[in-house]
Design a protein around this motif. Structure first.
Motif, PDB file in Angstrom:
ATOM      1  N   LYS A  80      31.252  33.722  35.052  1.00  0.00           N
ATOM      2  CA  LYS A  80      32.432  33.958  35.876  1.00  0.00           C
ATOM      3  C   LYS A  80      32.005  34.065  37.333  1.00  0.00           C
ATOM      4  O   LYS A  80      31.070  34.791  37.658  1.00  0.00           O
ATOM      5  CB  LYS A  80      33.143  35.245  35.439  1.00  0.00           C
ATOM      6  CG  LYS A  80      33.727  35.165  34.039  1.00  0.00           C
ATOM      7  CD  LYS A  80      34.452  36.454  33.669  1.00  0.00           C
ATOM      8  CE  LYS A  80      35.034  36.366  32.267  1.00  0.00           C
ATOM      9  NZ  LYS A  80      35.730  37.626  31.885  1.00  0.00           N
ATOM     10  N   GLN A  83      35.851  39.535  44.017  1.00  0.00           N
ATOM     11  CA  GLN A  83      37.103  38.879  43.657  1.00  0.00           C
ATOM     12  C   GLN A  83      36.817  37.502  43.041  1.00  0.00           C
ATOM     13  O   GLN A  83      35.862  36.833  43.445  1.00  0.00           O
ATOM     14  CB  GLN A  83      37.992  38.700  44.894  1.00  0.00           C
ATOM     15  CG  GLN A  83      38.377  40.019  45.556  1.00  0.00           C
ATOM     16  CD  GLN A  83      39.179  40.924  44.643  1.00  0.00           C
ATOM     17  OE1 GLN A  83      40.099  40.472  43.957  1.00  0.00           O
ATOM     18  NE2 GLN A  83      38.831  42.206  44.630  1.00  0.00           N
ATOM     19  N   PRO A  84      37.623  37.095  42.058  1.00  0.00           N
ATOM     20  CA  PRO A  84      37.435  35.747  41.483  1.00  0.00           C
ATOM     21  C   PRO A  84      37.387  34.702  42.586  1.00  0.00           C
ATOM     22  O   PRO A  84      38.198  34.728  43.523  1.00  0.00           O
ATOM     23  CB  PRO A  84      38.674  35.573  40.594  1.00  0.00           C
ATOM     24  CG  PRO A  84      39.051  36.970  40.199  1.00  0.00           C
ATOM     25  CD  PRO A  84      38.734  37.814  41.412  1.00  0.00           C
ATOM     26  N   TYR A 106      32.495  34.993  41.319  1.00  0.00           N
ATOM     27  CA  TYR A 106      33.172  35.949  42.196  1.00  0.00           C
ATOM     28  C   TYR A 106      32.638  35.811  43.619  1.00  0.00           C
ATOM     29  O   TYR A 106      31.562  35.251  43.849  1.00  0.00           O
ATOM     30  CB  TYR A 106      32.939  37.387  41.722  1.00  0.00           C
ATOM     31  CG  TYR A 106      33.531  37.710  40.375  1.00  0.00           C
ATOM     32  CD1 TYR A 106      34.805  38.245  40.262  1.00  0.00           C
ATOM     33  CD2 TYR A 106      32.794  37.480  39.209  1.00  0.00           C
ATOM     34  CE1 TYR A 106      35.344  38.549  39.023  1.00  0.00           C
ATOM     35  CE2 TYR A 106      33.330  37.778  37.958  1.00  0.00           C
ATOM     36  CZ  TYR A 106      34.612  38.311  37.873  1.00  0.00           C
ATOM     37  OH  TYR A 106      35.142  38.610  36.648  1.00  0.00           O
ATOM     38  N   ASP A 150      28.373  37.526  35.286  1.00  0.00           N
ATOM     39  CA  ASP A 150      29.167  37.496  36.516  1.00  0.00           C
ATOM     40  C   ASP A 150      28.273  37.050  37.659  1.00  0.00           C
ATOM     41  O   ASP A 150      27.217  37.645  37.893  1.00  0.00           O
ATOM     42  CB  ASP A 150      29.747  38.881  36.815  1.00  0.00           C
ATOM     43  CG  ASP A 150      30.799  39.305  35.794  1.00  0.00           C
ATOM     44  OD1 ASP A 150      31.269  38.443  35.035  1.00  0.00           O
ATOM     45  OD2 ASP A 150      31.129  40.511  35.754  1.00  0.00           O
ATOM     46  N   ASP A 201      28.325  36.660  41.548  1.00  0.00           N
ATOM     47  CA  ASP A 201      29.032  36.973  42.795  1.00  0.00           C
ATOM     48  C   ASP A 201      28.265  36.368  43.963  1.00  0.00           C
ATOM     49  O   ASP A 201      27.135  36.776  44.251  1.00  0.00           O
ATOM     50  CB  ASP A 201      29.164  38.490  42.966  1.00  0.00           C
ATOM     51  CG  ASP A 201      30.117  38.868  44.091  1.00  0.00           C
ATOM     52  OD1 ASP A 201      29.938  38.340  45.214  1.00  0.00           O
ATOM     53  OD2 ASP A 201      31.023  39.688  43.859  1.00  0.00           O
TER      54      ASP A 201
END
Length: 580
Positions: free
Chosen positions: A386, A392-393, A388, A432, A434
């Motif tokens: 995912k 935030q996405p 980011y 995740d 980022d």
């Protein structure tokens, strides 16, 4: 030199002596005796479960075995103290000289950390293997990094490794690619086109359509696909593989073998593989039960050619040929793995995306059946990534049309950061990513933290040159290592000593993420020592007016850098000389 293995040998040798003295009965199996770091570092340097695992077969109390073993172990000069804890665990404290010698070994042995665990066994690691219908996306990136790091890890641990990419160019998706390229080809001729029926609308095909126009002119304009499908299919696949190879190269990934699925069709290889299963009585004609969630009302039973995969650990038997006579998707996959077995690999590793979970048991069953259980296959699933930014996405302009590409990620943060971050979680755990955090300079960013430790060592060595202190490896390997006697210094040496053991554990379990975790821990110990020097001047690496002590401390720093560099090399990350 695996210090933990050496101390385990000491433990088993001592047990053998106790047997010869009649303290322990003969015939005990020491296979489950371990020597490991204790869960609580305050308990000692190493711990062994010997008394606990031998108590039952020896028909003795664990404490009695522990007391006898402790007395024997203390005879060895490497052991400073043995403590019996609880019902019979033994905690060992090693002499400082053992840890100091580890530093010397790291400096003098160019193979420090490498292992012969694999004993030259041939391993095929297949990874990425994306459909050749577009550029690699961020999900493929994780599989590419994981597979490449795993291949490097296994090679480092003594295996003969082949990196392989399976080109899925035998299915209907390549026909869809050809039709999509044809639309871009028409567009290159000035026509208005519409992307429908599942065609690929990504901008990456614009250049391919233009290249096709440059090659064939208007030869295929307004012609039925019977005139152009086969040729454009081959042309488009070649162009997509050029793009994929370029993406992989930007990430530092180079394959040894690109194997085409198409090469299995019309060559007899699928038939040969299935015949091998048939010869074992594992192919039959039958009708499967309705899949889960299906009812007899919406399920039409059909007789199919089935592989009796349940005889090799699968939940249900699997179709290999449809009732209409066409192969299922599973049939060429069986043939592909049959080809790997035929090439003489001792072990197969497949790195798949998270959506291939249902393929694990059937593929293991096929390899077990084809090899009579002689070839193992380990299937590693890489979970989703995912994206980011600042928590935030994160959405980016997607040249691919529907997804974020590998090249997008590498362009933003570089290959080294991409690779390291992709290995900061176990492959089967979600990740995740980022874009802000992976570039920040803080302890919370493992990429920076490890690289900073290596850069600090390089800074120390530069200061040595400025101070006219000899700091080459040959000189540092001959220093008085007994000067490294502070607990903070010994803590770094202890962590360095774990490196050979860690490599073997990671390789045995096919888990390259362990390398990233270890490097962070080693960097943490080194930074802690560095920071202690701010308060305790005697811990600083350069001691003014004391070249001998400075060189001993530099030897520790240099040993740290050697291990960090080796670990980063396995991960495919370039160690930096200075931080900017």
């Amino acid at each position: 030199m695996n210090l933990f293995a050496s101390i385990r040998d000491l433990v088993t040798d001592s047990l053998t002596v106790l047997q010869s003295q009649g303290v322990l009965p003969a015939g005990l199996d020491f296979a489950n005796v371990t020597v490991e770091p204790p869960r609580d570092a305050t308990h000692g340097d190493m711990a062994t479960n010997a008394a606990m695992v031998l108590a039952k077969p020896a028909q003795m109390k664990p404490r009695d075995i522990a007391d006898a073993l402790a007395a024997k172990l203390t005879d060895d000069p490497r052991i400073d103290l043995v403590e019996v804890a609880g019902p019979g665990f033994l905690n060992l404290r090693l002499a400082n000289g053992v840890w100091q010698n580890v530093v010397k070994t790291a400096l003098t042995d160019p193979t420090f950390g490498q292992s012969q665990l694999g004993q030259g066994k041939r391993v095929n690691v297949e990874y990425v293997s994306a459909n050749p219908t577009g550029p690699l996306h961020v999900g493929h990136t994780r599989g590419a990094v994981f597979g490449d790091a795993l291949a490097s890890l296994l090679s480092y641990a003594g295996y003969g490794v082949t990196r392989e990419y399976y080109i899925n160019d035998g299915g209907a998706q390549v026909d869809v690619l050809a039709r999509s390229v044809y639309l871009r080809y028409l567009e290159a001729h000035g026509q208005q086109v519409a992307f429908e029926d599942g065609t690929y609308p990504g901008d990456y095909l614009i250049d391919v359509g233009q290249a096709l126009k440059d090659k064939v002119g208007d030869q295929f304009v307004d012609k039925g696909e019977q005139y152009w499908l086969a040729e454009i299919r081959e042309f488009a696949t070649e162009k997509m593989m050029d793009l994929i190879r370029s993406d992989l190269k930007s990430l530092g990934v180079e394959m040894d073998v690109f194997f085409s699925e198409k090469a299995l069709y019309g060559t007899g290889r699928i038939e040969e593989a299935l015949q091998a299963l048939d010869d074992k009585g594992l192919i039959y004609q039958g009708v499967l039960e309705p899949p889960k969630g299906k009812t007899p009302e919406d399920w039409e039973p059909r007789e199919q050619t089935l592989f009796k995969s349940t005889e090799h650990g699968d939940d249900v038997d699997r179709p290999v040929k449809k009732s209409d006579g066409n192969w299922t998707y599973f049939a060429p996959d069986i043939a592909y793995h049959y080809d790997k077995i035929d090439r003489g690999f001792d072990q197969l590793i497949d790195v798949f995306g998270a959506d291939h979970g249902g393929y694990v048991k059937r593929m293991k069953a096929a390899v077990s059946a084809l090899s009579d259980g002689k070839v193992s296959v380990d299937i590693k699933l890489c979970q989703l990534v995912k994206l980011y930014k600042d928590g935030q996405p994160f959405k980016m302009s997607k040249r691919a049309g529907t997804f974020v590409t590998l090249s997008d990620v590498v362009d933003l943060v570089g290959p080294d950061v991409t690779r390291f971050v992709m290995l900061t979680r176990k492959n089967d755990a979600p990740l995740d990513f980022d874009f802000s955090k992976v570039l920040e300079q803080s302890k919370d960013n493992p990429v920076f933290y490890v690289q900073y430790a290596h850069a600090r060592v390089c800074s120390v060595l530069r200061k040595a040159v400025e101070a006219d202190i000899a700091s080459d490896d040959a000189t540092l390997s001959e220093v008085d290592f007994s000067k490294l006697d502070h607990e903070a210094e010994l803590a770094v040496a202890r962590k360095i000593a774990e490196w050979p053991r860690l490599v073997e554990i990671a390789a045995r379990n096919n888990e390259p993420h362990r390398i990233a975790f270890y490097l962070y821990e080693l960097a943490s110990e080194f930074h802690a020592l560095w920071n202690r020097g701010n308060d305790v001047p005697s811990l600083r690496f350069v001691q003014e007016g004391d070249a001998a002590t400075s060189q001993a401390k530099m030897a520790l720093a240099r040993a740290t850098a050697i291990v960090i560099s080796a670990g980063l090399g396995i991960l495919g990350v370039e160690p930096v000389q200075e931080m900017r």
